[in-house]
Scaffold this active site. Structure first.
Site, PDB file in Angstrom:
ATOM      1  N   GLY A  37      14.564  84.023  30.455  1.00 37.81           N
ATOM      2  CA  GLY A  37      13.644  84.060  31.451  1.00 37.81           C
ATOM      3  C   GLY A  37      12.403  83.084  31.562  1.00 37.81           C
ATOM      4  CE1 TYR A 147      26.286  90.016  30.949  1.00 34.12           C
ATOM      5  CE2 TYR A 147      28.201  90.303  32.351  1.00 34.12           C
ATOM      6  CZ  TYR A 147      26.811  90.505  32.053  1.00 34.12           C
ATOM      7  OH  TYR A 147      25.967  90.694  33.038  1.00 34.12           O
ATOM      8  CE  LYS A 151      24.800  93.495  31.102  1.00 36.49           C
ATOM      9  NZ  LYS A 151      23.610  93.677  30.930  1.00 36.49           N
ATOM     10  NE  ARG A 215      34.202  85.641  42.039  1.00 34.37           N
ATOM     11  CZ  ARG A 215      35.674  85.034  42.118  1.00 34.37           C
ATOM     12  NH1 ARG A 215      36.200  85.506  43.085  1.00 34.37           N
ATOM     13  NH2 ARG A 215      36.088  84.365  41.032  1.00 34.37           N
ATOM     14  NE  ARG A 274      34.862  79.048  36.852  1.00 33.85           N
ATOM     15  CZ  ARG A 274      33.626  79.565  37.085  1.00 33.85           C
ATOM     16  NH1 ARG A 274      32.620  78.640  37.174  1.00 33.85           N
ATOM     17  NH2 ARG A 274      33.188  80.873  37.478  1.00 33.85           N
ATOM     18  N   GLY A 276      41.054  81.352  34.427  1.00 35.76           N
ATOM     19  CA  GLY A 276      40.511  82.455  33.987  1.00 35.76           C
ATOM     20  C   GLY A 276      39.874  83.177  35.222  1.00 35.76           C
ATOM     21  CG  ASP A 277      37.876  80.999  39.078  1.00 39.16           C
ATOM     22  OD1 ASP A 277      36.745  81.463  38.162  1.00 39.16           O
ATOM     23  OD2 ASP A 277      37.573  80.624  40.052  1.00 39.16           O
TER      24      ASP A 277
HETATM   25  C1  UD1 Z   1      31.927  85.472  36.814  1.00 37.17           C
HETATM   26  C2  UD1 Z   1      30.969  84.565  35.837  1.00 37.17           C
HETATM   27  C3  UD1 Z   1      31.793  83.908  34.867  1.00 37.17           C
HETATM   28  C4  UD1 Z   1      33.017  84.431  34.328  1.00 37.17           C
HETATM   29  C5  UD1 Z   1      33.535  85.259  35.210  1.00 37.17           C
HETATM   30  C6  UD1 Z   1      34.520  86.329  34.714  1.00 37.17           C
HETATM   31  C7  UD1 Z   1      28.660  84.480  36.538  1.00 37.17           C
HETATM   32  C8  UD1 Z   1      27.751  83.452  37.123  1.00 37.17           C
HETATM   33  N1  UD1 Z   1      29.856  83.962  36.511  1.00 37.17           N
HETATM   34  O1  UD1 Z   1      32.312  84.352  37.556  1.00 37.17           O
HETATM   35  O2  UD1 Z   1      30.958  83.319  33.818  1.00 37.17           O
HETATM   36  O3  UD1 Z   1      33.722  83.635  33.504  1.00 37.17           O
HETATM   37  O4  UD1 Z   1      32.757  86.193  36.097  1.00 37.17           O
HETATM   38  O5  UD1 Z   1      35.555  86.681  35.484  1.00 37.17           O
HETATM   39  O6  UD1 Z   1      28.350  85.349  36.018  1.00 37.17           O
HETATM   40  N2  UD1 Z   1      32.943  77.987  41.724  1.00 37.17           N
HETATM   41  C9  UD1 Z   1      33.297  76.514  42.214  1.00 37.17           C
HETATM   42  N3  UD1 Z   1      32.550  75.737  41.898  1.00 37.17           N
HETATM   43  C10 UD1 Z   1      31.423  75.634  41.020  1.00 37.17           C
HETATM   44  C11 UD1 Z   1      31.233  76.951  40.354  1.00 37.17           C
HETATM   45  C12 UD1 Z   1      32.052  77.959  40.864  1.00 37.17           C
HETATM   46  O7  UD1 Z   1      34.068  76.522  43.213  1.00 37.17           O
HETATM   47  O8  UD1 Z   1      30.583  74.694  40.768  1.00 37.17           O
HETATM   48  C13 UD1 Z   1      33.976  78.703  41.902  1.00 37.17           C
HETATM   49  C14 UD1 Z   1      34.593  79.719  40.763  1.00 37.17           C
HETATM   50  O9  UD1 Z   1      35.516  78.956  40.261  1.00 37.17           O
HETATM   51  C15 UD1 Z   1      34.809  80.993  41.210  1.00 37.17           C
HETATM   52  C16 UD1 Z   1      33.752  81.294  42.266  1.00 37.17           C
HETATM   53  O10 UD1 Z   1      33.065  80.067  42.462  1.00 37.17           O
HETATM   54  O11 UD1 Z   1      36.245  80.960  42.160  1.00 37.17           O
HETATM   55  C17 UD1 Z   1      32.654  82.324  41.901  1.00 37.17           C
HETATM   56  O12 UD1 Z   1      32.182  81.369  40.611  1.00 37.17           O
HETATM   57  P1  UD1 Z   1      31.051  82.254  39.710  1.00 37.17           P
HETATM   58  O13 UD1 Z   1      29.654  82.250  40.573  1.00 37.17           O
HETATM   59  O14 UD1 Z   1      31.008  81.735  38.384  1.00 37.17           O
HETATM   60  O15 UD1 Z   1      31.291  83.931  39.761  1.00 37.17           O
HETATM   61  P2  UD1 Z   1      32.582  84.668  39.083  1.00 37.17           P
HETATM   62  O16 UD1 Z   1      33.677  83.854  39.112  1.00 37.17           O
HETATM   63  O17 UD1 Z   1      32.450  85.811  39.621  1.00 37.17           O
END
Ligand code: UD1
Length: 311
Positions: A37, A147, A151, A215, A274, A276-277
């Site tokens: 924070g 994480y 939760k 998302r 990425r 694990g996405d």
């Molecule tokens: C969330 C978590 C992440 C975790 C994932 C597990 C957060 C912020 N992220 O990811 O830590 O591993 O759940 O499922 O809480 N992206 C880009 N460019 C960037 C950054 C992200 O293209 O610079 C893409 C990512 O590859 C992804 C999408 O944006 O496809 C959203 O990424 P993020 O904001 O990290 O959210 P989550 O994928 O939901």
């Protein structure tokens, strides 16, 4: 004046929640250990005589119970957490302390202090990567990180205490929250916070994959409103609700909005998907509509325009 104690008050969601509680005329005890924070997030709130700041670690035994005994809040909003999924994978013990032990401290403080209501910041991470779309609260829970597991465990801890000791718990599963004050400090920060900073700096963003991933992006103003409602609306029963829009937005759509807001900006640097996405994530907002009379109101485009305009 109703009194609400907020843990994680100097964080991204916490500080917006404090601002809205104060605007609605509540008294606030804002608790934060300033691990992630930031004091500056509470700059506006601390001008109010109705806001008291306490620097404390809520995972330490007895700390929160003492604060509750002294201040007698009607509600606790528990937002303090280790918020990074990758950090929880690197340091699962720390995740356990900050995301599970701290929740037990909240449950115990509520029980011992006779607090009527606890609102807990849960996460879409409880569903893992196999939930149906949109994910309803009853979808299978299969967390894929310490994480998400913490939760889910915390929800159960709080709901069990609520049933045994007669207080109300609202568990709120936040989806992909974005907005002012979100920290873009790590490569794993929320994608919109990272993109907003890069566009502001005139630098190229990195797009992982083809941009077709979606998302359920929800503005922090909506999330704070849902949180205030869960803490203060009269007559709520214990329960769990997604806090989401019900709408999937692709990264391509997000980039198109940023390109309109920053017409001269360089295009994205393309990188492989990425590891694990998840391809798609979207929540069902129906339960929050019924239980909290909450519906998200800020369109993603407006939230992005707000970021581009500064706070
Ligand atoms: C969330 C978590 C992440 C975790 C994932 C597990 C957060 C912020 N992220 O990811 O830590 O591993 O759940 O499922 O809480 N992206 C880009 N460019 C960037 C950054 C992200 O293209 O610079 C893409 C990512 O590859 C992804 C999408 O944006 O496809 C959203 O990424 P993020 O904001 O990290 O959210 P989550 O994928 O939901």
């Amino acid at each position: 004046m109703p009194h609400v104690l907020v843990t994680g008050a100097a964080g991204f969601i916490g500080s917006h929640t404090v601002d809205q509680l104060l605007a609605a005329g509540h008294r606030v005890t804002a608790v934060d250990n300033f691990r992630t924070g930031q004091r500056v997030n509470l700059a506006r709130a601390l001008h109010s005589p109705a806001c008291e700041l306490v620097e404390a670690d809520v995972s330490a035994e007895g700390v929160l119970a003492e604060l509750v005994k002294a201040g007698k809040p009607e509600a606790i909003v528990h937002l303090a957490a280790l918020v990074s999924v990758p950090e929880s994978i690197r340091d699962p013990e720390l995740n356990f302390r900050l995301n599970v032990v701290a929740t037990q401290r909240v449950a115990e403080a509520a029980r011992a202090g006779g607090v009527g209501r606890v609102v807990f910041a849960s996460s879409a991470a409880v569903y893992g990567d196999a939930a149906p779309l949109p994910a309803g609260e009853d979808a299978p829970k299969a967390p894929i990180s310490p994480y998400g597991a913490a939760k889910l465990a915390s929800e159960a801890l709080l709901l069990g205490h609520a049933a045994a000791y007669g207080f109300t718990v609202r568990c709120q599963r936040y989806f992909n929250v974005f907005g002012p004050r979100q920290d873009p400090g790590s490569p794993y920060s929320g994608v919109i916070s990272l993109f907003a900073r890069r566009y502001r700096e005139g630098a190229a963003v990195t797009l992982y994959g083809d941009g077709g991933q979606t998302r359920d992006f929800i503005s922090v103003h909506d999330v704070a409103r849902a949180t205030v409602r869960a803490a203060t609306a009269p007559g709520l029963a214990s329960g769990t609700a997604n806090i989401c829009t019900g709408r999937g937005t692709s990264l391509r759509e997000v980039l198109a909005v940023f390109q309109r807001l920053y017409p001269g900006a360089p295009g994205p640097r393309l990188a492989p998907p990425r590891e694990g996405d998840i391809r798609h994530s979207r929540g069902d907002p129906a339960a929050a509509a019924v239980a909290l009379n909450f519906r998200a109101a800020v369109p993603v485009e407006d939230g992005l325009a707000e970021l581009a305009a500064g706070e």
